[in-house]
Design an enzyme around this catalytic site. Structure first.
Site, PDB file in Angstrom:
ATOM      1  N   HIS A  81     -78.616  27.807  39.524  1.00 40.92           N
ATOM      2  CA  HIS A  81     -79.736  27.703  38.596  1.00 40.92           C
ATOM      3  C   HIS A  81     -79.907  26.274  38.082  1.00 40.92           C
ATOM      4  O   HIS A  81     -80.482  26.075  37.011  1.00 40.92           O
ATOM      5  CB  HIS A  81     -79.557  28.678  37.440  1.00 40.92           C
ATOM      6  N   GLU A  94     -63.461  23.408  27.516  1.00 41.60           N
ATOM      7  CA  GLU A  94     -62.402  22.636  26.864  1.00 41.60           C
ATOM      8  C   GLU A  94     -61.835  21.589  27.816  1.00 41.60           C
ATOM      9  O   GLU A  94     -61.539  20.458  27.411  1.00 41.60           O
ATOM     10  CB  GLU A  94     -61.297  23.589  26.373  1.00 41.60           C
ATOM     11  N   LYS A 152     -61.854  17.550  27.081  1.00 46.14           N
ATOM     12  CA  LYS A 152     -60.658  16.709  27.093  1.00 46.14           C
ATOM     13  C   LYS A 152     -60.852  15.499  28.009  1.00 46.14           C
ATOM     14  O   LYS A 152     -60.474  14.380  27.671  1.00 46.14           O
ATOM     15  CB  LYS A 152     -59.443  17.527  27.555  1.00 46.14           C
ATOM     16  N   TRP A 169     -45.609  33.110   1.447  1.00 45.49           N
ATOM     17  CA  TRP A 169     -46.990  33.261   1.887  1.00 45.49           C
ATOM     18  C   TRP A 169     -47.296  34.741   1.818  1.00 45.49           C
ATOM     19  O   TRP A 169     -46.669  35.562   2.478  1.00 45.49           O
ATOM     20  CB  TRP A 169     -47.158  32.737   3.313  1.00 45.49           C
ATOM     21  N   LYS A 193     -59.584  11.901  14.107  1.00 48.40           N
ATOM     22  CA  LYS A 193     -58.836  13.155  14.169  1.00 48.40           C
ATOM     23  C   LYS A 193     -59.461  14.225  13.279  1.00 48.40           C
ATOM     24  O   LYS A 193     -59.668  15.352  13.689  1.00 48.40           O
ATOM     25  CB  LYS A 193     -57.374  12.923  13.758  1.00 48.40           C
ATOM     26  N   ARG A 214     -45.074  25.016   6.571  1.00 47.43           N
ATOM     27  CA  ARG A 214     -45.129  26.393   7.055  1.00 47.43           C
ATOM     28  C   ARG A 214     -46.246  27.189   6.375  1.00 47.43           C
ATOM     29  O   ARG A 214     -46.659  28.221   6.872  1.00 47.43           O
ATOM     30  CB  ARG A 214     -43.784  27.088   6.804  1.00 47.43           C
ATOM     31  N   ASN A 254     -38.025  36.390   4.414  1.00 40.85           N
ATOM     32  CA  ASN A 254     -39.140  36.065   5.309  1.00 40.85           C
ATOM     33  C   ASN A 254     -39.357  37.256   6.228  1.00 40.85           C
ATOM     34  O   ASN A 254     -38.392  37.887   6.666  1.00 40.85           O
ATOM     35  CB  ASN A 254     -38.815  34.845   6.186  1.00 40.85           C
ATOM     36  N   GLY A 255     -40.614  37.519   6.596  1.00 39.10           N
ATOM     37  CA  GLY A 255     -40.891  38.594   7.529  1.00 39.10           C
ATOM     38  C   GLY A 255     -41.636  39.732   6.862  1.00 39.10           C
ATOM     39  O   GLY A 255     -42.167  39.602   5.755  1.00 39.10           O
ATOM     40  N   GLU A 305     -63.305  13.036  26.385  1.00 42.50           N
ATOM     41  CA  GLU A 305     -62.771  12.446  25.156  1.00 42.50           C
ATOM     42  C   GLU A 305     -61.875  11.245  25.427  1.00 42.50           C
ATOM     43  O   GLU A 305     -61.976  10.221  24.747  1.00 42.50           O
ATOM     44  CB  GLU A 305     -61.956  13.492  24.379  1.00 42.50           C
ATOM     45  N   CYS A 365     -43.478  31.837   5.221  1.00 37.43           N
ATOM     46  CA  CYS A 365     -42.446  31.659   4.199  1.00 37.43           C
ATOM     47  C   CYS A 365     -41.274  30.812   4.682  1.00 37.43           C
ATOM     48  O   CYS A 365     -41.008  30.706   5.875  1.00 37.43           O
ATOM     49  CB  CYS A 365     -41.916  33.022   3.780  1.00 37.43           C
TER      50      CYS A 365
END
Length: 609
Positions: A505, A482, A486, A74, A604, A27, A98-99, A489, A2
């Site tokens: 192995h 990951e 990177k 939200w 992207k 947001r 908010n919250g 890429e 929110c």
């Protein structure tokens, strides 16, 4: 999540409110609304959907005023609909929030007994009625708001106005961010400085427990008990365009260093919370999750690696079975569907074609309990899911995802804790410790970023290599994956990742003095086994580069290079250990002179199959 905008000025503030809401759209939200005080009294407009829907209502009604509050919501309590949209009204008073108010049910029961009627399912409406109740004891809106706040448990940012008090707005914060904007024409408040750059760069950041009274020509800040406090005025350096490169050489570098802020924003709702609420993932989360028997995570690329980490968390902490599928493979194989599966889709853009198609396939098989974790609130994936969590990474321009990955991990860890809580596996003591660990994440990542000079030195040794091997064990094996992704890429070095125990192995045949081996070595139960695996590498002449926790007793020697991270971070360690791997890939690419932000052959957002 929110967003709030509030204003008291000497001109019509409706355009300011609407533009502020537009700048907070990142947001994530599902409805929008505003309340104004003008010559007709208190006027409220609310709309489900985009801010543009609210703007159309403004055009139709000619709404205008000098004092107002506005909100993008939200849903956490109550479905997205007009009656649940903010602002909420009681007795000529309007509130945006908010919250999450954790004790809203008890407050609602008490206020109903006092005769207050509720028209929404939200936790926020109790705040409006509670302030009106306090106004029976004092005629001062500022004092009544503080008295009401003392009864709230949870995280909140609030903005309040009253029809009979047209020259001021009251705001307060505890956990959720809120700041003031000062100008000669009036004074403002918002969740984010970006919402106010249209009118001022003079900002006052409120602290937890602060309440402020805004008037056209003045403002004051006090603590909840009424004690006056001074908060420094600063000039915002925030660019109106969040995609400006600034002082960084590349967007990838900028986004790596934005991770502490991205994590803080993503975990904003935990601010001062004393418990983890299922509503963080949507209003009906608890109902959807209560009899889920397994989790299926579907994703591509970096998001797939985040899902693999989450599998370790979900099974170890929450005790719920979890499968992770590559989206492009899942819908082309025969699988065994279970309607009591929660299908989780992960995507930075929310437009990944393979992930969208896999989600539709899962639904067609009868698995309709769906959740997406995504960085773009208006994306197709968000619209296709029953539940959603919007990460707050901000725009990610570099093709190689960095801050989107770590914020996905943070969201997945929250999901794990919610499952653990619903399944009776999270004691109050452990829950409090987990909340503290999550709040500390931004600081922990900041310390890791200070390792950049040493990582830059290591990168020089990698520049002419053509292959690299990444090793990890347990929940850090996906982090090794990951790291390898990177490196390949953006530097175009062939890189593979293996569980360290699999070396003998097959992969050990590749190891020689020309093959750098990068190891992720946290101080966990598998550390001693990992050390044995690394000795296998040294015995074959391989050169080791080890990212180790400070207390792991990994020592440098001939052919063994060790970089110690500042602290061990337990179950959340994957979020810490991935950061130096991102920096390593970035600096290797710099040395090799590749196009860091736009690597060849990649895009992207992959919107084709």
């Amino acid at each position: 999540m929110c967003g709030i905008v509030a204003a008291v000025a000497g001109r019509n503030i409706v355009p300011v409110l609407l533009e502020g809401l537009r700048r907070l759209e990142y947001r994530g939200y599902d409805s929008a609304g505003l309340a104004l005080i003008n010559e007709t009294g208190l006027q409220r407009l609310r709309a489900v959907g985009r801010v543009s829907e609210l703007s159309a209502q403004v055009d139709q009604t000619g709404a205008a005023g000098h004092t107002g509050i506005a909100h993008t919501r939200w849903a956490t309590h109550g479905v997205p609909c007009e009656r649940n949209a903010h602002p909420h009204i009681s007795g000529g008073l309007a509130v945006v929030h908010n919250g999450i108010i954790e004790n809203h049910e008890a407050l609602r029961s008490r206020l109903k007994a006092e005769g207050y009627e509720f028209t929404s399912e939200t936790d926020t409406e109790v705040v409006a009625h509670l302030i009106v109740s306090e106004l029976k004891r004092t005629s001062d809106l500022f004092a009544a708001t503080r008295a009401a706040i003392l009864q709230l448990q949870g995280a909140y940012a609030l903005a309040v106005l009253r029809e009979t008090d047209p020259s001021r707005v009251i705001v307060a914060r505890e956990g959720s961010p809120l700041l003031l904007g000062l100008s000669d024409e009036g004074n403002y408040a918002a969740s984010d400085a970006s919402a106010l750059l249209q009118v001022t760069r003079r900002i006052v950041y409120l602290e937890n427990g602060d309440c402020a009274e805004l008037m056209r020509d003045s403002y004051r800040v006090v603590r909840i008990d009424g004690t006056p406090v001074e908060r420094a005025e600063t000039e915002s350096l925030l660019s109106a365009d969040a995609v400006e490169l600034g002082l960084y050489r590349h967007y990838m570098q900028k986004e790596i260093f934005e991770q502490p802020v991205a994590l803080a924003n993503t975990l904003e709702m935990l601010g001062a919370a004393r418990s983890i609420q299922p509503g963080l993932f949507g209003a009906n989360t608890e109902e959807i999750l209560k009899d889920v028997q397994q989790v299926l995570i579907i994703a591509c690329g970096t998001s797939y690696h985040a899902g693999l980490v989450a599998r370790y968390w979900l099974e170890a902490i929450a005790g719920i079975p979890c499968n992770v599928e590559v989206a492009s493979e899942y819908r082309y194989r025969e699988s065994v569907p279970d309607p009591k599966t929660l299908v989780v889709t992960l995507s930075q853009s929310g437009e990944t074609a393979d992930t969208l198609a896999a989600l539709q396939h899962a639904k067609a098989l009868g698995m309709t309990r769906t959740l997406c974790i995504c960085n773009v609130p208006e994306s197709s994936l968000v619209r296709e899911n029953s539940l959603r969590f919007i990460t707050r990474a901000g725009p990610e321009i570099g093709v190689a995802s960095t801050k989107a990955f770590t914020t996905q991990l943070a969201a997945l860890y929250l999901l794990t804790l919610i499952f653990a809580k619903l399944r009776g596996r999270l004691s109050e003591q452990v829950e409090a410790a987990e909340l503290q660990a999550l709040r500390h994440l931004p600081s922990a990542v900041t310390k890791v970023l200070e390792l950049e000079p040493g990582i830059r030195e290591w990168s020089e040794r990698f520049a002419m290599k053509q292959d690299a091997l990444f090793l990890g064990r347990g929940r850090h094996y996906p982090i090794a994956m990951e790291g390898a992704l990177k490196l390949k890429e953006i530097s175009y070095i062939h890189a593979e990742a293996y569980p360290a125990g699999e070396l003998k192995h097959g992969p050990l045949a590749l190891v020689d003095k020309e093959m750098p081996v990068i190891a992720v070595a946290p101080n966990d139960l598998l550390l001693e086994k990992l050390k044995s695996n690394l000795q296998e590498v040294r015995a074959r002449g391989g050169e080791l580069y080890v990212f180790a926790d400070a207390d792991s007793e990994m020592l440098e020697s001939d052919g063994v290079h060790v970089m110690q991270l500042p602290e061990h971070y337990g179950q959340l360690s994957p979020l810490i250990h991935v950061v130096p791997l991102q920096l390593l890939a970035y600096h290797v690419a710099l040395v090799r002179g590749t196009d860091v932000d736009k690597p060849r052959n990649l895009a992207k957002s992959v919107t084709v199959e």
